[in-house]
Design a protein around this motif. Structure first.
Motif, PDB file in Angstrom:
ATOM      1  N   ALA A 122       0.807  -1.222   0.000  1.00 25.80           N
ATOM      2  CA  ALA A 122       0.000   0.000   0.000  1.00 25.80           C
ATOM      3  C   ALA A 122       0.838   1.268   0.000  1.00 25.80           C
ATOM      4  O   ALA A 122       0.295   2.356  -0.119  1.00 25.80           O
ATOM      5  CB  ALA A 122      -0.945   0.001   1.199  1.00 25.80           C
ATOM      6  N   GLY A 123       2.152   1.163   0.130  1.00 24.42           N
ATOM      7  CA  GLY A 123       2.992   2.354   0.096  1.00 24.42           C
ATOM      8  C   GLY A 123       4.256   2.197   0.925  1.00 24.42           C
ATOM      9  O   GLY A 123       4.427   1.217   1.646  1.00 24.42           O
ATOM     10  N   ILE A 124       5.122   3.207   0.808  1.00 25.80           N
ATOM     11  CA  ILE A 124       6.399   3.206   1.523  1.00 25.80           C
ATOM     12  C   ILE A 124       6.488   4.464   2.378  1.00 25.80           C
ATOM     13  O   ILE A 124       6.133   5.550   1.939  1.00 25.80           O
ATOM     14  CB  ILE A 124       7.582   3.139   0.536  1.00 25.80           C
ATOM     15  N   VAL A 125       6.959   4.288   3.603  1.00 26.87           N
ATOM     16  CA  VAL A 125       7.162   5.402   4.528  1.00 26.87           C
ATOM     17  C   VAL A 125       8.660   5.508   4.804  1.00 26.87           C
ATOM     18  O   VAL A 125       9.230   4.617   5.433  1.00 26.87           O
ATOM     19  CB  VAL A 125       6.404   5.170   5.860  1.00 26.87           C
ATOM     20  N   PRO A 126       9.314   6.583   4.331  1.00 27.90           N
ATOM     21  CA  PRO A 126      10.741   6.741   4.623  1.00 27.90           C
ATOM     22  C   PRO A 126      10.964   6.929   6.120  1.00 27.90           C
ATOM     23  O   PRO A 126      10.336   7.770   6.748  1.00 27.90           O
ATOM     24  CB  PRO A 126      11.127   8.014   3.856  1.00 27.90           C
ATOM     25  N   LEU A 127      11.838   6.123   6.691  1.00 26.49           N
ATOM     26  CA  LEU A 127      12.148   6.242   8.111  1.00 26.49           C
ATOM     27  C   LEU A 127      13.375   7.110   8.346  1.00 26.49           C
ATOM     28  O   LEU A 127      13.658   7.480   9.485  1.00 26.49           O
ATOM     29  CB  LEU A 127      12.371   4.856   8.726  1.00 26.49           C
ATOM     30  N   GLU A 128      14.118   7.431   7.258  1.00 30.76           N
ATOM     31  CA  GLU A 128      15.325   8.260   7.357  1.00 30.76           C
ATOM     32  C   GLU A 128      16.277   7.713   8.410  1.00 30.76           C
ATOM     33  O   GLU A 128      16.831   8.443   9.217  1.00 30.76           O
ATOM     34  CB  GLU A 128      14.964   9.716   7.659  1.00 30.76           C
ATOM     35  N   GLU A 129      16.435   6.402   8.394  1.00 32.17           N
ATOM     36  CA  GLU A 129      17.224   5.724   9.419  1.00 32.17           C
ATOM     37  C   GLU A 129      18.208   4.775   8.764  1.00 32.17           C
ATOM     38  O   GLU A 129      17.863   4.044   7.853  1.00 32.17           O
ATOM     39  CB  GLU A 129      16.281   4.959  10.344  1.00 32.17           C
ATOM     40  N   MET A 130      19.450   4.792   9.222  1.00 31.77           N
ATOM     41  CA  MET A 130      20.471   3.876   8.721  1.00 31.77           C
ATOM     42  C   MET A 130      20.646   2.670   9.649  1.00 31.77           C
ATOM     43  O   MET A 130      21.062   1.612   9.214  1.00 31.77           O
ATOM     44  CB  MET A 130      21.822   4.599   8.594  1.00 31.77           C
ATOM     45  N   ASP A 131      20.314   2.824  10.908  1.00 33.97           N
ATOM     46  CA  ASP A 131      20.517   1.784  11.908  1.00 33.97           C
ATOM     47  C   ASP A 131      19.315   0.841  11.945  1.00 33.97           C
ATOM     48  O   ASP A 131      18.180   1.275  12.136  1.00 33.97           O
ATOM     49  CB  ASP A 131      20.738   2.441  13.277  1.00 33.97           C
ATOM     50  N   TYR A 132      19.568  -0.461  11.778  1.00 33.02           N
ATOM     51  CA  TYR A 132      18.491  -1.444  11.732  1.00 33.02           C
ATOM     52  C   TYR A 132      17.686  -1.474  13.031  1.00 33.02           C
ATOM     53  O   TYR A 132      16.458  -1.532  13.006  1.00 33.02           O
ATOM     54  CB  TYR A 132      19.052  -2.840  11.430  1.00 33.02           C
ATOM     55  N   GLU A 133      18.351  -1.449  14.171  1.00 30.14           N
ATOM     56  CA  GLU A 133      17.635  -1.546  15.449  1.00 30.14           C
ATOM     57  C   GLU A 133      16.685  -0.368  15.660  1.00 30.14           C
ATOM     58  O   GLU A 133      15.574  -0.542  16.158  1.00 30.14           O
ATOM     59  CB  GLU A 133      18.615  -1.656  16.626  1.00 30.14           C
ATOM     60  N   VAL A 134      17.111   0.819  15.270  1.00 27.81           N
ATOM     61  CA  VAL A 134      16.245   2.001  15.400  1.00 27.81           C
ATOM     62  C   VAL A 134      15.077   1.897  14.419  1.00 27.81           C
ATOM     63  O   VAL A 134      13.933   2.172  14.771  1.00 27.81           O
ATOM     64  CB  VAL A 134      17.046   3.305  15.190  1.00 27.81           C
ATOM     65  N   ALA A 135      15.355   1.476  13.184  1.00 28.98           N
ATOM     66  CA  ALA A 135      14.291   1.293  12.192  1.00 28.98           C
ATOM     67  C   ALA A 135      13.298   0.230  12.657  1.00 28.98           C
ATOM     68  O   ALA A 135      12.087   0.373  12.479  1.00 28.98           O
ATOM     69  CB  ALA A 135      14.890   0.905  10.844  1.00 28.98           C
ATOM     70  N   TYR A 136      13.813  -0.824  13.269  1.00 29.92           N
ATOM     71  CA  TYR A 136      12.965  -1.896  13.806  1.00 29.92           C
ATOM     72  C   TYR A 136      11.987  -1.328  14.832  1.00 29.92           C
ATOM     73  O   TYR A 136      10.792  -1.612  14.795  1.00 29.92           O
ATOM     74  CB  TYR A 136      13.859  -2.962  14.442  1.00 29.92           C
ATOM     75  N   GLU A 137      12.493  -0.526  15.754  1.00 30.49           N
ATOM     76  CA  GLU A 137      11.626   0.083  16.770  1.00 30.49           C
ATOM     77  C   GLU A 137      10.598   1.003  16.136  1.00 30.49           C
ATOM     78  O   GLU A 137       9.422   1.011  16.525  1.00 30.49           O
ATOM     79  CB  GLU A 137      12.459   0.864  17.787  1.00 30.49           C
ATOM     80  N   LYS A 138      11.015   1.786  15.151  1.00 33.84           N
ATOM     81  CA  LYS A 138      10.092   2.715  14.496  1.00 33.84           C
ATOM     82  C   LYS A 138       8.968   1.985  13.770  1.00 33.84           C
ATOM     83  O   LYS A 138       7.815   2.388  13.835  1.00 33.84           O
ATOM     84  CB  LYS A 138      10.843   3.626  13.523  1.00 33.84           C
ATOM     85  N   VAL A 139       9.307   0.915  13.053  1.00 36.21           N
ATOM     86  CA  VAL A 139       8.289   0.205  12.267  1.00 36.21           C
ATOM     87  C   VAL A 139       7.282  -0.500  13.185  1.00 36.21           C
ATOM     88  O   VAL A 139       6.124  -0.670  12.816  1.00 36.21           O
ATOM     89  CB  VAL A 139       8.925  -0.785  11.254  1.00 36.21           C
TER      90      VAL A 139
END
Length: 115
Positions: free
Chosen positions: A94-111
């Motif tokens: 349904a779409g993509i949301v840029p997280l503007e994150e390079m770190d996997y653990e931080v992106a994991y928490e955000k998602v």
């Protein structure tokens, strides 16, 4: 009159993926930044692979959901940044949301907190 036929084909898909049971991550491997535009095909291929691993076909069982339903999805693009992939109520793209994150653990928490 001269006529030319131009055939447009999408770029080949070069990606890797994996899951921990909650989050499914997809990583673009070719550096062309072409996965986002072909996400329907990418998700179909991953869903098929999940079905092969489990021996289950969601298309023939009307009481089951799409194989990607319920997963939180992350895409690492060619730049190395993580993006959340939104799905609809059936588990389809349904779409993509840029997280503007390079770190996997931080992106994991955000998602995990995205709705």
């Amino acid at each position: 009159m001269n006529a030319s036929i131009i055939t447009l084909t999408p770029a080949q898909l070069h990606f890797d993926w994996g899951t921990d049971g909650l989050v499914l991550w997809i990583e673009e491997l070719d550096g062309a930044d072409s996965l986002a535009g072909q996400m329907h095909e990418v998700m179909d291929r991953i869903a098929f692979a999940i079905e092969l691993q489990t021996g289950w076909d969601h298309r023939t069982d009307g009481d089951t959901l799409h194989p990607l339903y319920g997963y939180r999805l992350l895409l690492r693009d060619a730049s190395g940044r993580w993006n959340a992939i939104r799905t609809d109520e059936t588990g389809h793209f349904a779409g993509i949301v840029p997280l503007e994150e390079m770190d996997y653990e931080v992106a994991y928490e955000k998602v995990m907190w995205l709705e």
